[in-house]
Design a protein around this motif. Structure first.
Motif, short mmCIF file in Angstrom:
data_model
loop_
_atom_site.label_atom_id
_atom_site.label_comp_id
_atom_site.label_asym_id
_atom_site.label_seq_id
_atom_site.Cartn_x
_atom_site.Cartn_y
_atom_site.Cartn_z
N ASP A 217 0.69 -0.97 0.22
CA ASP A 217 0.08 -0.14 -0.14
C ASP A 217 0.97 1.04 -0.24
N SER A 218 2.11 1.05 -0.21
CA SER A 218 3.30 1.84 0.19
C SER A 218 3.53 2.19 -1.82
N ASP A 219 3.09 1.83 -2.36
CA ASP A 219 3.18 1.70 -4.03
C ASP A 219 3.83 3.13 -4.50
N LEU A 220 2.92 4.09 -3.93
CA LEU A 220 2.86 5.41 -5.40
C LEU A 220 3.93 5.94 -3.85
N LEU A 221 4.18 5.94 -2.42
CA LEU A 221 5.65 7.02 -1.90
C LEU A 221 6.26 6.23 -2.66
N PHE A 222 6.66 5.05 -2.93
CA PHE A 222 8.37 4.26 -3.26
C PHE A 222 8.50 5.04 -4.49
N ASP A 223 7.32 5.28 -5.32
CA ASP A 223 7.64 6.03 -6.80
C ASP A 223 8.31 7.68 -6.57
N GLU A 224 6.75 7.92 -5.77
CA GLU A 224 7.54 9.26 -5.18
C GLU A 224 8.55 10.46 -4.79
N ILE A 225 9.50 8.92 -4.22
CA ILE A 225 10.38 8.74 -3.36
C ILE A 225 11.34 8.85 -4.63
N PHE A 226 11.49 8.09 -5.45
CA PHE A 226 12.09 8.16 -6.99
C PHE A 226 12.26 9.20 -7.71
N ARG A 227 11.16 9.38 -7.67
CA ARG A 227 11.30 10.48 -8.87
C ARG A 227 11.57 12.01 -8.08
N THR A 228 11.45 11.65 -6.59
CA THR A 228 12.09 13.27 -6.01
C THR A 228 13.75 13.35 -5.84
N HIS A 229 14.01 11.75 -5.93
CA HIS A 229 15.30 11.58 -5.78
C HIS A 229 15.97 11.97 -7.51
N LEU A 230 15.44 11.99 -8.52
CA LEU A 230 15.61 12.63 -10.20
C LEU A 230 16.01 14.03 -9.62
N ARG A 231 13.99 14.62 -9.85
CA ARG A 231 14.34 15.85 -9.54
C ARG A 231 14.87 16.63 -8.92
N ASN A 232 15.96 16.39 -7.75
CA ASN A 232 17.01 16.83 -6.94
C ASN A 232 17.90 16.97 -7.54
N VAL A 233 18.33 15.74 -7.95
CA VAL A 233 19.42 16.11 -9.12
C VAL A 233 19.32 17.15 -10.19
N TYR A 234 18.12 17.63 -10.44
CA TYR A 234 18.38 18.89 -11.55
C TYR A 234 18.08 20.27 -10.65
N LEU A 235 17.33 19.85 -9.48
CA LEU A 235 17.43 21.40 -8.37
C LEU A 235 18.92 21.50 -8.12
N ALA A 236 19.62 20.74 -7.42
CA ALA A 236 20.54 20.64 -6.71
C ALA A 236 21.88 21.40 -8.19
N LEU A 237 21.66 21.22 -9.18
CA LEU A 237 22.21 21.90 -10.04
C LEU A 237 21.82 23.17 -11.20
N GLY A 238 20.82 23.18 -10.23
CA GLY A 238 20.22 24.85 -10.56
C GLY A 238 19.02 25.12 -11.74
N PHE A 239 19.01 23.76 -12.41
CA PHE A 239 17.82 23.38 -13.47
C PHE A 239 16.61 22.96 -13.42
N SER A 240 15.43 23.34 -13.42
CA SER A 240 14.04 22.96 -13.28
C SER A 240 13.93 21.35 -14.11
N PRO A 241 13.34 21.01 -13.04
CA PRO A 241 12.86 19.49 -13.33
C PRO A 241 12.56 19.01 -14.86
N PRO A 242 12.17 17.69 -15.41
CA PRO A 242 11.87 18.46 -16.99
C PRO A 242 10.14 17.14 -16.28
N PRO A 243 9.29 17.94 -16.88
CA PRO A 243 8.30 18.42 -16.48
C PRO A 243 7.83 16.59 -15.97
N TYR A 244 7.97 15.54 -16.54
CA TYR A 244 6.89 14.06 -17.03
C TYR A 244 7.72 13.76 -15.47
N LEU A 245 9.04 13.69 -14.62
CA LEU A 245 9.10 13.38 -13.43
C LEU A 245 7.69 14.22 -12.29
#
Length: 719
Positions: A505-533
């Motif tokens: 029942d935490s599938d969606l939360l695991f998915d969200e955490i994975f995508r958050t890690h990817l978004r944070n790559v872009y944010l750490a570099l000063g870029f807006s993450p791609p919207p598909y994330l």
């Protein structure tokens, strides 16, 4: 006979590095349960020798939680005064605070069991708001307290009288008691690792490790390696990052030195996943030996010309091996699977003395059949999750097992390094099967549509980071922060929960955490993450209410309705229909129209006020961004940009036209968008002011349609 007991301790990186919040509580809760219990059991048997495999990302989170630089969401919700809980926070408690074994952790606490039955054991989490009024402030306070009390293991109750007092009280807890319990959790977390280090220093425990964030190393090296064990699998676009393999192993050793004062000699590759190409990487990182499953050994023997076709006795498993590839050699132990799995899955279903005796009996049988004092049996399994299924947390079973081994005249436990130092492997293996401990393949982590999409998005992010890193002037601290989030996203756990193999029942939360890690790559570099994330991988986005085009349209580009038929046959989106739980009043967007003819894409947006800037973001079939900006003269500039990664865009075309009067209208040449017949198109629209996004249409998801072939109108014709 020598027995190596290897308990694997692992949790993925739950921490959103930008907020400092751990999205799941399992590091803290396992610390007060399994991690403390397991070292307590070792301390009770001074003659016992054990290996614990700690993943570096788990160690990192234990340190952060202990010093208070990170807090998990469940602790934060627990610390809120019950009378001050918002509606949303009450729903979070009802959703998350019963995530424990019903029979072994909740039922023994009558008040906790009462609250569970009031909520219901099977709940539609979309309707939790209807249940919140069934609970009083005292009910919520008791739930906050009992959830955190239930996870305390037998070692905690033995060491802290306060916990025994809470358990005896049972209900009607105070805010002071609740906070004292949570503070005690923090204290326990701080004590766990020093106790393991003390056991290492007295020679009773050896600490081995895994790659830093627990990635599947063969797939990190090259996802195409999956075809060796799964020749017909459908794979994502190739992901290959040998530099990350090297970094994940080097960071693991750095963490071992930081926490335990010395490098690890042994490695449990994540999920027992190996490939021959990894042997030089292991040796370069300073590892002397690795562990994996028995199925890998027997499949490897079939690959080795020196062993192929020979009848191999199962007793060949019970020895150290020297595995050679590409001029590198490393020692290996292969785990005895049935006995390891018995502890993990069946022991809790049996009386503890019988379960322990079952294992001791099989050890004795192997011992009798063994022809050498060098015989060694590897028992390796998850050292944290199995104990929740035992009524007493596994205390009596482990007591019986450890006592049975340490008091036996012919059985002895041994640390793996001690065994290899005393008995260097004499038997060589010239091939190594590429696979994991589960079915000797990688089906759990790759091949399904969801898993492949996750690999594709990870690959896009990795490639973007490579491009940025080529700029030698880019700030190193930003690159380091981005790499940390990338490594977290490379962990195996996210892929475990994608696809049909496992569900929670935490599938969606695991998915969200994975995508958050990817978004944070872009944010750490000063870029807006791609919207598909922003879009979930593991579940379809709730359907967006819209109609797709059914006729070609040829509207006037004036911003006025010059002809009633201009937009007849266009697709439509009701921009007033809101999809989120939060209601937004005073919305500017009213209705959106979209359509095309053979050579142009058209968009109309009815607004309550004049716009300054509008972006149309296309995610398929090509990454394109169309930006319409009003100029000081009142005219509009339209530019179409293209991208390979939806992050860095290049100007591609400025032939678009836009206007505003009664409504906003936009035209973009199809050639600028790169569409071909029957292409699937996905897009959304953003309304901006001073580069800030005011509204998005639709609020979630995308508008999807197929760009048609030449006979579009003929196929749509009807009487």
């Amino acid at each position: 006979m020598n027995i190596v007991l290897l308990w694997h301790m692992h949790q993925p990186d739950y921490v959103d590095r930008r907020s400092g919040k751990a999205r799941m509580p399992w590091v803290r809760l396992h610390a007060v349960h399994s991690y403390l219990d397991m070292i307590e059991m070792v301390e009770r048997f001074p003659g016992l020798k054990v290996a614990f495999n700690f993943t570096p990302v788990l160690l990192e989170q234990l340190v952060e939680l202990g010093r208070g630089s990170v807090i998990d969401d469940c602790e934060a919700w627990s610390r809120i005064r019950a009378e001050d809980l918002t509606q949303g926070e009450k729903e979070k408690l009802l959703e998350h605070f019963f995530r424990a074994n019903f029979d072994t952790l909740i039922r023994p606490l009558p008040r906790y069991w009462e609250l569970l039955n009031r909520r219901g054991r099977i709940v539609n989490f979309q309707n939790l708001s209807e249940l919140t009024n069934l609970f009083s402030a005292q009910d919520y306070r008791d739930l906050q307290t009992l959830y955190n009390l239930a996870w305390c293991g037998f070692a905690c109750f033995r060491a802290y009288p306060f916990l025994r007092e809470l358990r005896a009280q049972g209900r009607d807890f105070t805010e002071e008691q609740k906070h004292q319990l949570l503070d005690l959790h923090r204290e326990i977390v701080r004590t766990v690792l020093p106790r393991y280090r003390a056991a290492v220093e007295r020679g009773q425990v050896e600490i081995t490790t895994s790659p830093y964030s627990h990635p599947i190393l063969p797939l990190l090296l090259d996802t195409n390696l999956a075809r060796r064990s799964m020749p017909h699998v459908n794979l994502p676009p190739q992901f290959s990052a040998p530099e990350d393999v090297r970094s994940q192993l080097a960071l693991a050793q750095e963490k071992m030195k930081e926490i335990f004062g010395t490098r690890a000699r042994g490695i449990w590759p994540s999920e027992g996943s190996v490939a021959p190409e990894l042997i030089p990487f292991f040796r370069e990182a300073g590892f002397d030996y690795f562990f994996t499953d028995e199925a890998i050994l027997f499949r490897s023997l079939d690959l080795d010309p020196r062993w192929r076709g020979k009848s191999v006795d199962h007793m060949a498993l019970f020895q150290g091996w020297s595995v050679n590839w590409g001029g590198s050699s490393i020692a290996a132990l292969f785990r005895e699977r049935p006995l390891s799995d018995f502890i993990g899955f069946q022991a809790s279903q049996n009386p503890p003395d019988q379960a322990a005796n079952f294992l001791l009996h099989h050890f004795e049988n192997i011992c009798r059949a063994a022809a050498s004092q060098e015989t060694v049996v590897l028992i390796a399994l998850d050292g944290e999750n199995a104990w929740e299924a035992f009524p007493d947390g596994g205390e009596q079973f482990l007591t019986n097992l450890y006592h049975g081994i340490t008091s036996h005249s012919r059985l002895c436990t041994v640390r793996p390094s001690d065994h290899f130092d005393r008995y260097p492997p004499k038997t060589e293996l010239g091939a190594l099967h590429t696979g994991s401990w589960i079915n000797a393949d990688f089906d759990i982590w790759i091949g399904d549509a969801e898993e492949n999409r996750a690999w594709e998005w990870l690959g896009r992010t990795r490639q973007f980071l490579r491009r940025i890193a080529e700029d030698r002037t880019f700030p190193s601290e930003k690159l380091a922060a981005a790499m940390r989030s990338l490594f977290a996203a490379e962990g195996s756990d996210w892929f475990w929960w994608y696809g049909p193999d496992f569900s929670t029942d935490s599938d969606l939360l695991f998915d969200e955490i994975f995508r958050t890690h990817l978004r944070n790559v872009y944010l750490a570099l000063g870029f807006s993450p791609p919207p598909y994330l922003d879009f979930p991988i593991c579940a379809p986005t709730p359907p967006t209410p819209y109609a797709t085009p059914r006729l070609y349209i040829h509207p006037q580009l004036t911003g006025r309705l010059d002809n009633f038929f201009d937009w007849v046959g266009a697709g439509t989106v009701d921009a007033l229909v809101q999809q989120t739980a939060m209601f937004q009043s005073h919305r500017l967007g009213q209705k959106l129209y979209f359509g095309f003819d053979e050579e142009h894409f058209y968009l109309r947006l009815d607004l309550a006020a004049a716009p300054e800037e509008i972006e149309v973001e296309f995610l398929a079939p090509q990454f394109r961004r169309v930006t319409a900006s009003v100029l000081p003269s009142g005219s509009w500039r339209v530019r179409t940009e293209s991208s390979d990664d939806a992050v860095l865009f290049e100007n591609a075309d400025e032939r678009g036209v836009a206007a505003w009067e009664d409504f906003f209208v936009l035209m973009v040449p199809i050639a600028a968008l790169g569409w071909k017949e029957r292409d699937a198109v996905s897009f959304f629209v953003r309304l901006l002011r001073d580069r800030l996004v005011l509204e998005r249409y639709p609020e979630r998801g995308t508008i999807d349609f197929f760009f048609p072939s030449k006979d579009f109108e003929a196929r749509q014709w009807f009487v």
